[in-house]
Design a protein around this motif. Sequence first.
Motif, short mmCIF file in Angstrom:
data_model
loop_
_atom_site.label_atom_id
_atom_site.label_comp_id
_atom_site.label_asym_id
_atom_site.label_seq_id
_atom_site.Cartn_x
_atom_site.Cartn_y
_atom_site.Cartn_z
N UNK A 146 -1.93 4.25 10.52
CA UNK A 146 -3.19 4.73 9.98
C UNK A 146 -3.13 4.49 8.48
N UNK A 147 -3.93 3.56 7.94
CA UNK A 147 -3.82 3.22 6.51
C UNK A 147 -3.86 4.45 5.61
N UNK A 148 -2.93 4.49 4.67
CA UNK A 148 -2.87 5.60 3.73
C UNK A 148 -3.96 5.47 2.67
N UNK A 149 -4.25 6.59 2.03
CA UNK A 149 -5.15 6.55 0.88
C UNK A 149 -4.45 5.77 -0.23
N UNK A 150 -5.14 4.76 -0.76
CA UNK A 150 -4.52 3.88 -1.74
C UNK A 150 -5.36 3.81 -3.00
N UNK A 151 -4.73 3.34 -4.07
CA UNK A 151 -5.42 3.19 -5.35
C UNK A 151 -6.06 1.82 -5.48
N UNK A 152 -6.18 1.09 -4.38
CA UNK A 152 -6.83 -0.21 -4.42
C UNK A 152 -8.30 -0.06 -4.79
N UNK A 153 -8.93 -1.15 -5.22
CA UNK A 153 -10.35 -1.13 -5.45
C UNK A 153 -11.07 -0.80 -4.15
N UNK A 154 -12.24 -0.17 -4.25
CA UNK A 154 -12.94 0.34 -3.07
C UNK A 154 -13.19 -0.74 -2.02
N UNK A 155 -13.62 -1.92 -2.44
CA UNK A 155 -13.91 -2.98 -1.48
C UNK A 155 -12.63 -3.43 -0.77
N UNK A 156 -11.54 -3.59 -1.53
CA UNK A 156 -10.27 -4.02 -0.95
C UNK A 156 -9.77 -2.97 0.05
N UNK A 157 -9.92 -1.69 -0.29
CA UNK A 157 -9.47 -0.63 0.60
C UNK A 157 -10.27 -0.63 1.89
N UNK A 158 -11.57 -0.86 1.79
CA UNK A 158 -12.42 -0.90 2.98
C UNK A 158 -12.04 -2.06 3.89
N UNK A 159 -11.85 -3.24 3.29
CA UNK A 159 -11.46 -4.41 4.08
C UNK A 159 -10.11 -4.17 4.75
N UNK A 160 -9.18 -3.58 4.01
CA UNK A 160 -7.84 -3.34 4.54
C UNK A 160 -7.90 -2.41 5.76
N UNK A 161 -8.70 -1.36 5.67
CA UNK A 161 -8.79 -0.41 6.79
C UNK A 161 -9.38 -1.07 8.03
N UNK A 162 -10.42 -1.87 7.81
CA UNK A 162 -11.04 -2.55 8.96
C UNK A 162 -10.09 -3.57 9.56
N UNK A 163 -9.36 -4.26 8.71
CA UNK A 163 -8.39 -5.26 9.17
C UNK A 163 -7.29 -4.60 9.98
N UNK A 164 -6.76 -3.49 9.47
CA UNK A 164 -5.70 -2.79 10.17
C UNK A 164 -6.19 -2.27 11.52
N UNK A 165 -7.44 -1.81 11.54
CA UNK A 165 -7.99 -1.29 12.78
C UNK A 165 -7.99 -2.39 13.85
N UNK A 166 -8.32 -3.60 13.45
CA UNK A 166 -8.31 -4.72 14.40
C UNK A 166 -6.89 -5.07 14.81
N UNK A 167 -5.99 -5.15 13.83
CA UNK A 167 -4.61 -5.55 14.12
C UNK A 167 -3.92 -4.56 15.06
N UNK A 168 -4.11 -3.26 14.83
CA UNK A 168 -3.40 -2.26 15.61
C UNK A 168 -4.06 -1.90 16.93
#
Length: 345
Positions: free
Chosen positions: A141-163
Amino acid sequence: MQDQSMATEGAATAAADQVDADVITCAWYHAGIRDFHLAWMRANPRPGMISIVRITDDRPVDKLVEENKRFGAEKVYVFRSQGKVLRNLVKLLPIFSLYAFWITWREGRTRQFLTHDGFCFWMIPSFILRRRCYLFAHDPKPHESAEQAMAATIRKRYFRWVYFRKHWRAIVVGSESNRAKMLEGNAVSDTIVSPFPKFDADLFEGGAGIPELGGETGYILFFGRVDIYKGVYDWLVANADGLVKSHRVVIAGEMIDKRVLEFADRVTIIGRFIKTEEVPGLFENARALICPYISSTHSGIVDMGVSFGTPVYVSRIPYFEEMYADRPEVRYLDALAPDLAADTA
């Protein structure tokens, strides 16, 4: 692999035998990921094991080959993407994944284990072509990160697909609490729990000092990539008038959560990658190692501290409570101040 009759919602199994893979691939052979890669090979030996790693710096290839062979690899392939332009290009294009696929095809291997998921855009083609790989779930479950908002959103969606949507031979997690996250997400792949390999002093060679410390010892140490979910800023705020004021605190690692810089006048911040040869002295000269994580799916930092003989203090979160409840070398953070006071009494 475990009897599939043990599978429940989300096709998860309760425990794991050794992962049946003889190609161990690491797309980011750097810092803690490198340590996990080596520790996994040593903990899960296989005849004729092949290691494929990607590096982004100028470390000597012959030393990397020697290092991987020392931990169990019979053959080692190193892919270098040095320099900012090439490093980013490899993230966007499937250069490394095609290289890894070519190696496995040439070697006639089919069972591959990816030791780091991370932001694996460069691995998407291998997800398709080698769909029966094992994946180690670094962040179920992706952790809360200090990434830029768009990058964090993409990362969460990507992880959701991968896992949860991608079919793997199996997804490997380090604890039952991690497995529960897979169940919550209804993962379509079999999810197995395998003991997290120990990060220990054998992974680190060398005795280089750290210039920023000026030879000082006895400090409270945080080590690792500084991000929101690791709770460093929250710990500094909570202890600003206590331990931060009365003891030297050292924050050593790449700085993602910039809020920590507010304490730059009160703590020693070594905001860079800590070289492998600098790690032993950093740990051995610390009075205490803290892991004030807000959330965590795993961390090898605790085992590193124990191995180096550094007293370790962790926050009360599910993973730490699950993995270290019976380890006397590891205590909770609320015991840190009393222990330090007792030492100086």
